[in-house]
Design a protein around this motif. Structure first.
Motif, mmCIF file in Angstrom:
data_model
loop_
_atom_site.group_PDB
_atom_site.id
_atom_site.type_symbol
_atom_site.label_atom_id
_atom_site.label_comp_id
_atom_site.label_asym_id
_atom_site.label_seq_id
_atom_site.Cartn_x
_atom_site.Cartn_y
_atom_site.Cartn_z
ATOM 1 N N ASP A 1 0.844 -1.230 0.044
ATOM 2 C CA ASP A 1 0.097 -0.076 -0.004
ATOM 3 C C ASP A 1 0.936 1.117 0.025
ATOM 4 O OD1 ASP A 1 -2.716 -1.189 0.025
ATOM 5 O OD2 ASP A 1 -2.313 -1.792 2.176
ATOM 6 N N ALA A 2 1.974 1.251 0.467
ATOM 7 C CA ALA A 2 2.877 2.307 0.731
ATOM 8 C C ALA A 2 4.398 2.073 1.134
ATOM 9 C CB ALA A 2 2.489 3.524 1.760
ATOM 10 N N ILE A 3 5.151 2.721 0.707
ATOM 11 C CA ILE A 3 6.682 2.491 0.875
ATOM 12 C C ILE A 3 7.342 3.498 1.745
ATOM 13 C CG2 ILE A 3 8.884 2.433 -0.239
ATOM 14 C CD1 ILE A 3 7.543 0.640 -2.723
ATOM 15 N N ALA A 4 8.132 3.089 2.719
ATOM 16 C CA ALA A 4 9.089 4.022 3.367
ATOM 17 C C ALA A 4 10.330 3.811 3.154
ATOM 18 C CB ALA A 4 8.664 4.159 4.839
ATOM 19 N N VAL A 5 11.209 4.605 2.597
ATOM 20 C CA VAL A 5 12.546 4.394 2.476
ATOM 21 C C VAL A 5 13.507 4.425 3.810
ATOM 22 C CG1 VAL A 5 14.761 4.845 0.985
ATOM 23 C CG2 VAL A 5 12.497 5.010 0.124
ATOM 24 N N HIS A 6 14.138 3.519 3.802
ATOM 25 C CA HIS A 6 15.051 3.425 5.174
ATOM 26 C C HIS A 6 16.416 3.498 4.892
ATOM 27 C CE1 HIS A 6 12.037 1.697 8.325
ATOM 28 N NE2 HIS A 6 11.467 2.565 7.793
ATOM 29 N N GLY A 7 17.055 4.467 5.257
ATOM 30 C CA GLY A 7 18.480 4.695 4.878
ATOM 31 C C GLY A 7 18.573 5.756 3.686
ATOM 32 N N GLU A 8 19.993 5.694 3.149
ATOM 33 C CA GLU A 8 20.343 6.654 1.939
ATOM 34 C C GLU A 8 21.123 5.914 1.088
ATOM 35 O OE1 GLU A 8 22.057 10.645 2.939
ATOM 36 O OE2 GLU A 8 20.216 11.140 4.203
ATOM 37 N N PRO A 9 21.140 6.169 0.006
ATOM 38 C CA PRO A 9 21.626 5.281 -1.139
ATOM 39 C C PRO A 9 23.182 5.844 -1.051
ATOM 40 C CG PRO A 9 20.411 7.196 -2.239
ATOM 41 C CD PRO A 9 20.090 7.164 -0.717
ATOM 42 N N GLU A 10 24.122 4.593 -1.215
ATOM 43 C CA GLU A 10 25.603 5.204 -1.299
ATOM 44 C C GLU A 10 25.856 5.762 -2.370
ATOM 45 O OE1 GLU A 10 27.610 1.460 -0.247
ATOM 46 O OE2 GLU A 10 26.378 0.722 1.188
ATOM 47 N N ARG A 11 26.706 6.951 -2.136
ATOM 48 C CA ARG A 11 27.178 7.405 -3.357
ATOM 49 C C ARG A 11 28.185 6.936 -4.334
ATOM 50 N NH1 ARG A 11 26.854 13.336 -2.920
ATOM 51 N NH2 ARG A 11 29.023 13.455 -3.867
#
Length: 561
Positions: free
Chosen positions: A315-325
């Motif tokens: 139903d929905a997405i929550a992104v945990h963390g940040e993408p590694e550059r």
């Protein structure tokens, strides 16, 4: 609670008033209707509600047109819209719009008048089986003919509440009426104090972490959440032209070509799907792959998009963390850079220095070059790019189901504008009528806010226009839509030239039964409906036509097959 009303001589009228009272209280503000005898109580009650400023009434001759006007009003306003019809074939003519509303998740509520039980099944005039006429997927309530019983107003109000609560797409309320079919009414007021419904149970989002090899697919009506999700995941954004997400630093316009390119499509390991993708074969092919994890975010459509039948539906997405550059920048960067390179065209503009030259020969050559560019015949790419460039956030763009929406999806750059298209079932039905509803909704909103209005541009093919030519009708006494209808006229359904059938079928048979050539005089068609008409065969004529102030206008653009 229903507002107490004095009773009239017609139970049909009293029930209709109670029903509309509750719809208005629940926030409904638009009602589209076609004339008819059995539905007269609803029609006359609606006119009285409009007199009191509680409803805006939109009257149309043809139920096919009326259904799609309602669809456009609801798609733009995001509020339920009522459409009223009489009995018999009138109801059946709403079916295309009802199906599109169902598959697009657009709240359209059909109020169909019907004969009472004693007139069903005996061959009575204009009587058929209307219960469930739109199929099992459409929520339907069959209402017995009112008799004037004391608690009928409360029953009518409950029907309205249930219809609004169910309106995640199309809803059908079938209303039987006996004679007397109406009575004179004068209402002393309407309760328009709308309270937004209580929020549903909070959605628990599914946690996802950024990972290399992820792409975000934004199909129709994905919205700007898809663009934000792509940035948060460090993922290329494969956004269709009507997604509402075709902008931002991660946008990849040439996604078709890159999905087939080694080093791009073959390195995808996870696809997050938002909205309803319909414009390419490459996207469903990607989602069928066994080596690609597919996560589909449930949207407003009746069915989640899962062509491989293996997707995880959330139903929905929550992104945990940040993408590694270290992986995100090169992963997104090469998709975006390659897309831009694929879209580049050799420049046809003369050297800018030549315009400032003092040499007569260079000045003359420059002038000839500019003139040749302005006289260049319009092709499909030029057409879609010109319409896209002319459209701004205060405008609306409506794309018909034709070759042109696919051409736009292939080439137009990122731009944060509101784009509509009937992609629930992707039919050519009702495109002009849908655009009219969209424009009327925008006009009402801008007028209420005291803001300036833009233009609603409709880009479509010739067969799509002719299929809905009734939608060109202007209604006396109602607002004139601010429409530019831009028709790419290639003389028939040339979209079939690009399908496999073109290589295998007999040429003459293909021409007759698939391409269906037409020779309609579009200037005469425009004149018959009171529209301005422009013909734009060259670049300069197209630019002039798109900036024309006369509205509504039909702009015919001849195209090579």
């Amino acid at each position: 609670m229903t507002r107490p009303r004095p009773r009239s001589e017609s139970p049909a009228t009293d029930f209709s008033v109670a029903l509309l009272d509750e719809f208005v209280r629940l926030g409904v503000r638009d009602l589209v209707l076609c004339p008819g005898s059995r539905s007269q109580a609803l029609a006359l009650a609606a006119a009285e509600f409009e007199r009191l400023g509680a409803l805006t009434l939109h009257v149309r001759i043809d139920e096919r047109v009326a259904g799609f006007v309602a669809l456009g009003l609801a798609a733009e306003s995001r509020r339920p819209v009522l459409v009223v019809s009489t009995s018999g074939t009138a109801v059946a003519n709403l079916h295309p719009a009802v199906l599109e509303a169902h598959h697009s998740g657009v709240p359209v509520i059909v109020l169909s008048a019907d004969r009472p039980d004693e007139l069903r099944g005996i061959g009575a005039n204009q009587t058929t089986e209307q219960r469930g006429i739109f199929g099992p997927q459409i929520p339907t309530t069959d209402v017995p003919a009112p008799t004037g019983a004391e608690r009928e107003p409360e029953y009518a109000a409950r029907i309205a509440r249930d219809a609004v609560a169910s309106a995640r797409g199309a809803v059908h309320v079938n209303l039987s009426f006996r004679e007397p079919l109406s009575a004179a009414i004068t209402l002393d007021g309407v309760d328009t104090e709308w309270t937004a419904p209580a929020s549903a149970t909070p959605i628990e989002p599914v946690a996802l972490e950024p990972a290399a090899g992820t792409v975000v697919v934004a199909g129709h009506d994905a919205g700007d959440a898809a663009e934000r999700l792509a940035r948060e995941l460090g993922a290329p954004l494969l956004a269709e032209v009507s997604s509402g997400a075709r902008f931002g630093p991660n946008l990849v316009v040439a996604y078709r070509e890159l999905l087939a390119e080694p080093g791009f499509g073959d390195e995808v390991r996870r696809a997050i799907v938002v909205g309803h993708p319909t414009l390419s074969r490459e996207i469903p092919a990607l989602l069928h792959r066994p080596d690609v994890e597919v996560v589909v975010v449930r949207g407003r459509t009746s069915e989640p998009y899962d062509p491989g039948r293996t997707a995880r539906i959330v139903d929905a997405i929550a992104v945990h963390g940040e993408p590694e550059r270290s992986w995100a920048r090169p992963w997104v960067g090469r998709w975006v850079a390659a897309s831009r390179m694929l879209l580049e065209q050799p420049s046809t503009a003369p050297p800018i220095d030549a315009s400032r030259s003092s040499t007569p020969a260079e000045q003359s050559a420059y002038a000839k070059h500019v003139l040749a560019e302005l006289r260049r015949p319009v092709d499909r790419r030029m057409l879609v790019e010109a319409v896209w460039a002319a459209t701004w956030p205060h405008d609306r763009l409506v794309l018909g189901a034709s070759r042109l929406i696919r051409e736009a999806d292939r080439v137009v750059p990122g731009k944060r504008i509101r784009v509509h298209a009937n992609r629930g079932l992707a039919g050519i039905d009702g495109t002009v009528s849908t655009a009219t509803g969209i424009d009327l909704a925008v006009g009402a909103e801008r007028e209420a806010a005291g803001a300036a209005r833009g233009v609603t541009r409709v880009l479509l093919g010739d067969l799509t226009l002719l299929h809905d030519q009734g939608g060109l009708g202007l209604v006396p006494g109602e607002p004139t839509p601010r429409l530019q209808v831009i028709v790419g006229n290639d003389g028939g359904g040339t979209i079939f030239d690009g399908l496999e059938v073109a290589a295998s079928a007999d040429t003459a048979a293909l021409e007759r039964v698939m391409l269906t050539p037409q020779r309609v005089d579009l200037a005469a068609l425009a004149a018959a409906h009171g529209w301005e008409y422009r013909r734009a065969a060259t670049r300069s004529e197209l630019d002039q036509a798109l900036t024309a102030s006369e509205l509504p206008v039909l702009i015919e653009v001849p195209l090579e097959r």
